[in-house]
Design an enzyme around this catalytic site. Structure first.
Site, PDB file in Angstrom:
ATOM      1  N   ASP A   1     -53.348  25.965  34.605  1.00  0.00           N
ATOM      2  CA  ASP A   1     -53.003  24.577  34.291  1.00  0.00           C
ATOM      3  C   ASP A   1     -52.064  24.413  33.099  1.00  0.00           C
ATOM      4  OD1 ASP A   1     -54.849  25.479  32.495  1.00  0.00           O
ATOM      5  OD2 ASP A   1     -56.124  23.715  32.559  1.00  0.00           O
ATOM      6  N   GLU A   2     -51.489  25.486  32.614  1.00  0.00           N
ATOM      7  CA  GLU A   2     -50.684  25.392  31.399  1.00  0.00           C
ATOM      8  C   GLU A   2     -49.487  26.319  31.510  1.00  0.00           C
ATOM      9  OE1 GLU A   2     -51.983  25.932  27.021  1.00  0.00           O
ATOM     10  OE2 GLU A   2     -53.761  26.191  28.254  1.00  0.00           O
TER      11      GLU A   2
ATOM     12  N   ASP B   1     -49.207  20.770  30.237  1.00  0.00           N
ATOM     13  CA  ASP B   1     -50.646  21.030  30.296  1.00  0.00           C
ATOM     14  C   ASP B   1     -51.265  19.965  31.197  1.00  0.00           C
ATOM     15  OD1 ASP B   1     -53.167  21.873  29.805  1.00  0.00           O
ATOM     16  OD2 ASP B   1     -53.170  21.427  27.663  1.00  0.00           O
TER      17      ASP B   1
END
Lengths: 378, 375
Positions: A121-122, A27
Site C-alpha cells: 500500500d505504499e 500511501d
C-alpha cells in the site's frame, strides 16, 4: 561466507550538483480495511480490523472507525477487542490486496518507471522526469490520487518533496485522502518542529535514547554535531545529521531486490509429536519453494524457526555454496535442520521456514564459497 | 658528490626506480630518489614504504663520492628530455645545497632532502632463497594477475599467493590469484631452495613492478623471502617488497574435481564471438550465455535498450558430447582467460550454476575456475 555482493568496482559519479528531485510518496488509507469495506457494504462505517479474532490473532490493519478507539495494526486481537468491543474482524484476503496493488502500480507506471514499492500500500515515485512531461509534482500527485479513486474506489494520501524522507513525512501530514508539498525552502523548517520519534529510522528505542540525550525535536537534533551523533548512534549518526537538515540523498530504487522469502504458521493447537513438526516444516518449505520457483528467485541460506509453547524461539540455519533450486532440496534441507532440534523438549506453537542470501536477478555475479573468511593477520 | 654518466644509462635506471614513487604523496621524502655514488658505482633507490627498488649502474665517472636525494619525477622528466648521447653531470656540494645537473648548455638546480630521512626497507633476514628462469616467472605472473581482486576490504586477495604445493606430477611452485568470481592457478616445477618456503601473498603493485622489470631479462631471477618480505634480483635491479599480512583462503575447495561435461573450442573463434556478442550489452558485467548442444555452441547476449545478439559455432570448431547445457559468464572474465590460451580452450562444466574449470588444452600447468552468472 564471503560477501556475495562483490560487484565490479563502481564508476565514480560525476561531481556535478544534481537538479532538485521531485519525489512522491503515495500511501493508501487504511488499505486492507478499506478494501474490505469497499467489497462488503455491511462493513462500511463500522469499526473493522483485518486479522485473526482468535486468541492468538493480530490486527493487520484497522479502519479509521476502529482507530478512533485506539486500535492499531500489529496490536494483539484480544487487546483490540478490549479497546473496542464492537470491533468486527475479517480475515485478510492477500490475493485481493496484491491484485489491487498491481493495478495501482500500473497507474504509477503511467507517470514514471522509477517506482519503489515499500509494501502493498505504499510506494515512492521519482517524478523529476516523468513520462507525461508534467512539471508540477503536486499535479501528478493529484492525478494519481484521482486515478486510484476512479479505478479502485479507494483513497490515498500523497506527499511531495525533494527527497524520500520529506515526501514520506508529507504524505502523513494531510492523511487521510489528502496531499501536502514540502518545498526546498520549507524542508529544514518543517523538520525543526517535528518530534524525533516521527523521523524515518528512529524507532521507539532510538527515540528513548535521544530523549535521554535531550533530543526531542528536529531542532534539538540539528544542534548536535555530526561527531556527537556518530558517537552515540554509530553509522546511523550520519543519517540523523542529514535528515535533521531535511537532507536525504537515497535514490528511489525500482524493484528493490528481495533479501529473503519465508513462510511461518502459528498452529491452532500446539504440536507435540515430531511427526507433526516434520509435516509442518515440509508444508512450509513447499510453500516457499513454490514462491521461489514462481519468482525465479533462489536463496542459499535456509532457516528454520521454531517457537515453543513458552514462547522461547530457536532458529537453525545453513548456508549452501549454491542456491537451493528445487522443491525437494529445500524440503530436505529444512527437515535436516529441524531434526537437529529433536527430541522436542516442549510443545511447539509456531514453525517457520525462510530462504535468504539470494542472488536473485539475472545478471548477478555469484562468488566462490571459500568457507569461513580467513582470520586477519599472518 | 659529483659524477658524470651517459644520459641513456641514467634514463633507463631512473625509469626503473621512479615507477614505484607514488604520484600523490603526503610524505615529501617519498617523492625523492636516493642517489649514491661510491667506487665507480651509482646506486639509485626509490620507495613507497611498501616497495623499494634499487638499481646499480656501472660506467659512471666519479669525481667525488657522496649521497643525496632529489625529486624523482622531475629528475626523470629532465633526463628524458635531454638529447640522446648527452653526458649528464650531477654535482652536490653537500648539506642543503641544491643538486646541480648539467648537460651541454643546459643546467638546473634541484632541491634536495636529507639522506637521513630516506626510509630504508632492506633490513631484515630473508631465510628462504631460490632462483627461477625469467620466462617462468613471467608466465606465473601473466597467467594469474588478471584475477587479483581490487576490492580493498578483502586485502588478502589483493595479490598473488605464491607457495610450494603438491601438484599432480610432484612438488610445484604455485601462483594463485582470485577476486572471488574467478580464480587462476599456475604452477612450475618447484625450484631448489623453495621446499620450506612459507606461502606468501605478493601485493598487486609489486607484481606489476616485477613484471615490468622482468620484461627485459633473460637470465634467472633470484628470489629471497621471509614471511613478511620478498626480494627479487632482476639483473642490476633489486626489488624488495613487503608481503600482504593475511591468510589466503583455502582456494582448493573451490576447484571442482568432478566436472564431467567437457567442451573443447577453438580459442580464436570463441574469443572473437564472445567479443562480438557482448558488444550488444551496455552493462559493465556484459553477461554472455553459452547454450550447448551436441557439437554445437550458441553464444547470446541481450540488453533491454540495445536488443540482442547471437552467434553459432558448430562442429568445425566445437567439440561437446554431453547433455544440453545453458550457462552464463561475464564476457570480460571469459576474454581474460582466453587471452592466456594459445589454441584450444577446454571447459569442464558441472551444471549451469556451478563453478566451471577452464584450461589450455596444450598447457595443463595453468588452470582457471570461473563462477557463472545468472542468465
Amino acid at each position: 561466507m564471503l560477501s556475495s555482493a562483490a560487484e565490479p568496482l563502481p564508476v565514480t559519479p560525476p561531481s556535478v550538483t544534481p537538479p532538485v528531485r521531485k519525489i512522491c510518496h503515495v500511501d493508501l488509507d487504511a488499505f486492507y480495511a478499506s478494501v474490505e469495506q469497499r467489497d462488503d457494504p455491511a462493513l462500511r462505517s463500522r469499526p473493522l480490523a483485518v486479522g485473526g479474532s482468535r486468541e492468538r490473532g493480530v490486527v493487520a490493519a484497522a479502519s479509521y472507525e476502529a482507530r478512533r478507539f485506539g486500535v492499531r495494526s500489529a496490536m494483539p486481537s484480544s487487546q483490540a477487542l478490549r479497546l473496542c468491543p464492537e470491533l468486527v474482524f475479517v480475515k485478510p484476503r492477500f490475493e485481493v490486496y496484491r491484485a489491487i496493488s498491481r493495478q495501482i502500480r500500473g497507474i504509477y507506471e503511467a507517470y514514471t518507471p522509477l517506482v519503489e514499492p515499500l509494501s502493498l500500500d505504499e510506494a515512492y515515485l521519482d517524478v523529476t522526469e516523468n513520462l507525461k512531461g508534467i512539471p508540477w509534482a503536486s499535479r501528478i500527485a493529484t492525478e494519481i490520487r484521482a486515478a486510484i479513486r476512479a479505478e479502485t474506489g479507494l483513497t490515498a494520501s500523497a506527499g511531495v518533496s525533494y527527497n524520500k524522507f520529506l515526501a514520506k513525512l508529507a504524505s502523513d501530514h494531510r492523511k487521510p485522502d489528502g496531499q501536502f508539498v514540502i518545498t526546498p525552502e520549507m524542508g529544514p523548517g518543517f523538520v525543526e518542529g517535528l518530534e524525533v520519534a516521527r523521523f524515518h529510522g528512529v524507532g521507539p528505542a532510538t527515540a528513548a535514547k535521544m530523549h535521554r540525550l535531550g533530543i526531542r525535536t528536529g531542532r534539538d537534533l540539528r544542534e548536535r554535531p555530526l561527531a556527537f551523533l556518530q558517537q552515540h548512534f554509530g553509522k546511523a549518526g550520519a543519517h540523523f545529521h542529514a535528515i535533521a537538515r531535511g537532507e536525504d540523498d537515497r535514490p528511489v530504487r525500482p524493484d528493490r531486490p528481495r533479501r529473503s522469502s519465508g513462510s511461518e504458521t502459528t498452529y491452532p493447537q500446539d504440536l507435540t509429536e515430531t511427526g507433526q513438526v516434520e509435516a509442518g516444516v515440509a508444508a512450509l518449505a513447499a510453500e516457499v519453494a513454490a514462491w521461489c520457483e514462481q519468482h525465479r528467485w533462489f536463496g542459499r541460506t535456509v532457516t528454520v524457526k521454531l517457537r515453543y509453547a513458552d514462547f522461547r524461539t530457536v532458529t537453525r540455519s545453513r548456508t549452501r555454496p549454491l542456491p537451493v533450486r528445487d522443491r525437494e532440496a529445500l524440503i530436505a534441507a529444512a527437515l535436516e535442520l529441524v531434526r537437529g532440534l529433536f527430541p522436542l523438549r516442549r510443545p511447539v506453537r509456531l514453525l517457520g521456514v525462510t530462504v535468504g542470501a539470494a542472488e536473485a536477478e539475472a545478471g548477478a555475479q555469484p562468488s566462490f564459497d571459500f568457507g569461513h573468511p580467513p582470520p586477519a593477520g599472518g | 658528490m659529483k659524477f658524470t654518466v651517459e644520459r641513456a644509462i641514467l634514463l633507463k635506471a631512473l625509469a626503473h626506480v621512479q615507477s614505484v614513487v607514488e604520484r600523490r604523496n603526503t610524505i615529501p621524502i617519498l617523492a625523492n630518489v636516493l642517489i649514491a655514488v661510491q667506487d665507480g658505482t651509482l646506486r639509485l633507490t626509490a620507495t613507497d614504504m611498501e616497495i623499494a627498488v634499487v638499481e646499480e649502474v656501472a660506467g659512471v665517472q666519479v669525481a667525488r663520492p657522496g649521497r643525496t636525494t632529489a625529486p624523482a619525477a622531475t629528475l626523470y622528466e629532465i633526463v628524458r628530455k635531454l638529447p640522446d648521447g648527452a653526458k649528464v653531470e650531477l654535482d652536490h656540494a653537500g648539506g642543503d645545497a641544491a643538486l646541480k645537473l648539467r648537460a651541454g648548455r643546459f643546467n638546473t638546480d634541484l632541491a634536495v632532502l636529507p639522506v637521513e630521512d630516506f626510509p630504508s626497507m632492506t633490513e631484515g633476514k630473508l631465510p628462504h632463497g631460490f632462483a627461477l628462469p625469467a620466462g617462468q616467472l613471467r608466465e606465473l605472473v601473466d597467467r594469474t594477475r588478471f584475477a587479483i581482486s581490487t576490492e580493498e576490504t578483502r586485502y588478502y586477495l589483493n595479490g598473488i599467493y605464491l607457495h610450494a604445493a603438491e601438484g599432480e606430477g610432484g612438488k610445484v611452485l604455485r601462483a594463485v590469484a582470485t577476486d572471488g568470481h574467478r580464480l587462476a592457478r599456475v604452477e612450475e616445477p618447484l625450484p631448489k631452495g623453495a621446499e620450506g618456503m612459507p606461502g606468501v601473498i605478493i601485493p598487486r603493485k609489486t607484481v606489476n613492478e616485477l613484471r615490468k622489470l622482468a620484461e627485459e631479462v633473460q637470465d634467472e631471477i633470484a628470489i629471497r623471502l621471509s614471511d613478511t618480505k620478498i626480494r627479487f634480483d632482476i639483473g642490476p635491479v633489486q626489488l624488495t617488497s613487503k608481503l600482504i599480512d593475511g591468510t589466503f583462503p583455502e582456494y582448493d575447495r573451490v576447484i571442482p574435481r568432478g566436472n564431467d561435461k567437457v567442451l573443447t573450442v577453438s580459442k580464436k573463434e570463441f574469443a572473437e564471438a564472445v567479443g562480438r556478442v557482448a558488444a550488444i550489452s551496455s552493462e559493465r558485467s556484459r553477461p554472455v550465455k553459452l547454450s550447448l548442444d551436441r557439437n554445437h555452441l550458441l553464444l547470446s547476449a541481450s540488453s533491454a535498450e540495445q536488443g540482442q545478439a547471437q552467434e553459432e559455432l558448430d562442429a568445425e570448431v566445437v567439440k561437446y558430447e554431453h547433455t544440453p547445457l545453458e550457462i552464463g559468464f561475464q564476457a570480460r572474465y571469459l576474454n581474460d582467460i582466453t587471452d592466456q590460451i594459445s589454441d584450444q580452450v577446454e571447459f569442464r562444466f558441472a551444471d549451469g550454476s556451478a563453478p566451471t574449470v577452464v584450461t589450455d588444452a596444450s598447457k595443463p600447468e595453468a588452470l582457471y575456475v570461473l563462477m557463472p552468472m545468472r542468465v
